[in-house]
Design an enzyme around this catalytic site. Structure first.
Site, mmCIF file in Angstrom:
data_model
loop_
_atom_site.group_PDB
_atom_site.id
_atom_site.type_symbol
_atom_site.label_atom_id
_atom_site.label_comp_id
_atom_site.label_asym_id
_atom_site.label_seq_id
_atom_site.Cartn_x
_atom_site.Cartn_y
_atom_site.Cartn_z
ATOM 1 N N LYS A 47 55.336 10.868 33.197
ATOM 2 C CA LYS A 47 55.211 11.842 34.614
ATOM 3 C C LYS A 47 55.359 13.233 34.132
ATOM 4 C CE LYS A 47 56.483 8.351 37.721
ATOM 5 N NZ LYS A 47 57.431 7.870 38.861
ATOM 6 N N ASP A 102 54.678 10.518 44.647
ATOM 7 C CA ASP A 102 56.196 9.947 44.565
ATOM 8 C C ASP A 102 57.072 10.300 45.859
ATOM 9 O OD1 ASP A 102 55.884 7.923 42.739
ATOM 10 O OD2 ASP A 102 56.405 9.205 41.191
ATOM 11 N N GLY A 127 72.767 9.341 42.117
ATOM 12 C CA GLY A 127 71.838 9.200 40.804
ATOM 13 C C GLY A 127 71.035 10.689 40.722
ATOM 14 N N GLY A 130 65.290 10.804 37.110
ATOM 15 C CA GLY A 130 63.978 11.374 37.530
ATOM 16 C C GLY A 130 63.805 11.073 39.084
HETATM 17 P P1 NAP Z 1 66.614 7.469 35.327
HETATM 18 O O1 NAP Z 1 65.637 8.567 34.955
HETATM 19 O O2 NAP Z 1 66.754 6.562 33.892
HETATM 20 O O3 NAP Z 1 67.851 7.395 36.048
HETATM 21 C C1 NAP Z 1 68.843 6.402 36.080
HETATM 22 C C2 NAP Z 1 69.983 6.931 36.806
HETATM 23 O O4 NAP Z 1 70.950 5.800 36.997
HETATM 24 C C3 NAP Z 1 70.818 8.029 36.349
HETATM 25 O O5 NAP Z 1 71.345 8.747 37.537
HETATM 26 C C4 NAP Z 1 71.862 7.518 35.674
HETATM 27 O O6 NAP Z 1 72.921 8.300 35.580
HETATM 28 C C5 NAP Z 1 72.195 6.542 36.526
HETATM 29 N N1 NAP Z 1 72.875 5.293 35.955
HETATM 30 C C6 NAP Z 1 72.494 4.328 34.916
HETATM 31 N N2 NAP Z 1 73.306 3.485 34.636
HETATM 32 C C7 NAP Z 1 74.495 3.753 35.482
HETATM 33 C C8 NAP Z 1 75.657 3.021 35.420
HETATM 34 N N3 NAP Z 1 76.007 2.195 34.518
HETATM 35 N N4 NAP Z 1 76.598 3.660 36.160
HETATM 36 C C9 NAP Z 1 76.385 4.601 37.058
HETATM 37 N N5 NAP Z 1 74.960 5.364 36.977
HETATM 38 C C10 NAP Z 1 74.172 4.910 36.049
HETATM 39 O O7 NAP Z 1 65.734 6.275 36.012
HETATM 40 P P2 NAP Z 1 64.618 6.643 37.523
HETATM 41 O O8 NAP Z 1 63.263 6.511 37.308
HETATM 42 O O9 NAP Z 1 65.403 7.892 38.127
HETATM 43 O O10 NAP Z 1 65.049 5.362 38.104
HETATM 44 C C11 NAP Z 1 66.510 5.074 39.064
HETATM 45 C C12 NAP Z 1 66.312 3.906 39.951
HETATM 46 O O11 NAP Z 1 65.281 3.945 40.835
HETATM 47 C C13 NAP Z 1 65.920 2.638 39.024
HETATM 48 O O12 NAP Z 1 66.815 1.690 39.761
HETATM 49 C C14 NAP Z 1 64.550 2.410 39.600
HETATM 50 O O13 NAP Z 1 64.114 1.149 39.519
HETATM 51 C C15 NAP Z 1 64.341 2.993 40.726
HETATM 52 N N6 NAP Z 1 62.878 3.419 41.342
HETATM 53 C C16 NAP Z 1 62.302 2.797 42.203
HETATM 54 C C17 NAP Z 1 61.093 3.353 42.435
HETATM 55 C C18 NAP Z 1 60.358 2.668 43.535
HETATM 56 O O14 NAP Z 1 59.180 2.805 43.773
HETATM 57 N N7 NAP Z 1 61.016 1.906 44.350
HETATM 58 C C19 NAP Z 1 60.364 4.323 41.829
HETATM 59 C C20 NAP Z 1 61.217 5.146 40.708
HETATM 60 C C21 NAP Z 1 62.542 4.569 40.325
HETATM 61 P P3 NAP Z 1 73.096 9.115 34.023
HETATM 62 O O15 NAP Z 1 72.412 10.445 34.489
HETATM 63 O O16 NAP Z 1 74.705 9.370 34.085
HETATM 64 O O17 NAP Z 1 72.610 8.167 33.182
#
Ligand code: NAP
Length: 275
Positions: A47, A102, A127, A130
């Protein structure tokens, strides 16, 4: 979801998944042009990488700084750029046009599934990856009263707060837990994906009895520990399925030029994800 939508629109298309290593993304985009693809979706990390590789970026991709949908286009006889679906054969010169579906999907899902008016709301975003960054920036554009940002890596929440401050100078965006009651909590962390996961916030600093509504971006499992606890606390809740649906529906509309069959796509998504 996409194939169900495509079938309902009676289009002779197929939606397929390809694993493309980041270092091959440019070659894959060129290949898609040559093969006459109508369009494609991109997921993490493509992305962001695609921003540098696409021929033209829609305002949505520029504003949110990420591309999840690409439409391929060619010039018609008058020289205007038209989607390649409108041509009988694969045109010689094709350009890639990047969009972001998105961000709008997040606020549409919150409005429609949690029934929340965002203007004037006090919001806590958990969070700053991304999805968290996009959610926080999009929510900030909806004229909320205040936004609080919490992330395990505090520097990332501070960076997002800085972006909000430069885009919306009048808005209060703070890093840390909010005092008092909040209208909405959005979980954009990956905490909750695993069955053993607990709550995505520090319970000594915040409790769900102080929230009116909770939106969890996670859709599998359908009910995370966060949503279960929020429901027991009397909050309105929704999971991330709507967000997934709405970004996909908008992508299909960009490719097809027609309204997406939302309920057909929703049923297909539910069947595929929950069985
Ligand atoms: P990402 O960029 O990898 O970000 C992950 C986030 O989770 C970061 O803020 C990270 O904190 C935090 N995190 C991970 N493990 C953790 C832990 N053990 N304790 C506390 N915080 C933790 O992923 P993303 O793409 O933003 O996705 C985030 C979430 O949104 C995921 O659950 C994904 O499935 C969901 N999502 C859903 C959709 C949908 O269409 N419904 C679309 C996109 C994403 P740090 O910065 O400290 O690592």
């Amino acid at each position: 979801m996409q194939n169900a939508g495509i079938a309902d629109l009676a289009l002779n298309w197929r939606y397929l998944a390809f694993d493309v290593p980041p270092e091959k993304l440019r070659a894959a985009l060129d290949g898609a042009k040559v093969m006459g693809f109508v369009g494609l979706n991109l997921t993490v990390p493509h992305k962001l990488l695609a921003l540098e590789m696409l021929d033209v970026l829609d305002e949505s991709a520029q504003i949110w700084g990420a591309v999840n949908t690409v439409r391929f286009e060619a010039r018609d006889a008058q020289g205007a750029w038209r989607p390649v679906r409108e041509f009988d054969s694969i045109p010689q010169q094709i350009r890639s046009h990047g969009f972001n579906t998105d961000a709008d999907a997040i606020t549409r899902a919150i409005r429609e599934e949690v029934g929340m008016e965002l203007s004037g709301a006090k919001v806590l975003v958990l969070g700053a990856g991304g999805a968290g960054r996009t959610a926080a920036l999009k929510l900030a554009s909806e004229k909320p009263r205040e936004i609080f940002l919490v992330n395990r890596t505090v520097g990332k929440a501070e960076a997002v707060a800085g972006e909000i401050a430069s885009r919306h100078p009048g808005l209060r965006a703070q890093v840390g837990y909010p005092p008092g009651q909040v209208d909405l909590v959005v979980n954009a962390t990956s905490v909750g994906l695993k069955p053993e996961d607990g709550l995505p916030f520090d319970e000594s600093q915040f409790r769900l009895s102080r929230a009116n509504a909770v939106y969890d971006m996670i859709y599998r499992p359908a009910e995370t520990a966060l949503l279960k606890t929020a429901k027991s606390a009397g909050c309105r809740i929704a999971n991330g399925l709507g967000m997934l649906l709405y970004q996909g529906a908008k992508a299909l509309e960009l490719w097809s030029g027609r309204p997406a069959p939302l309920e057909v796509m929703r049923r297909s998504l539910e069947k595929n994800i929950y069985g």
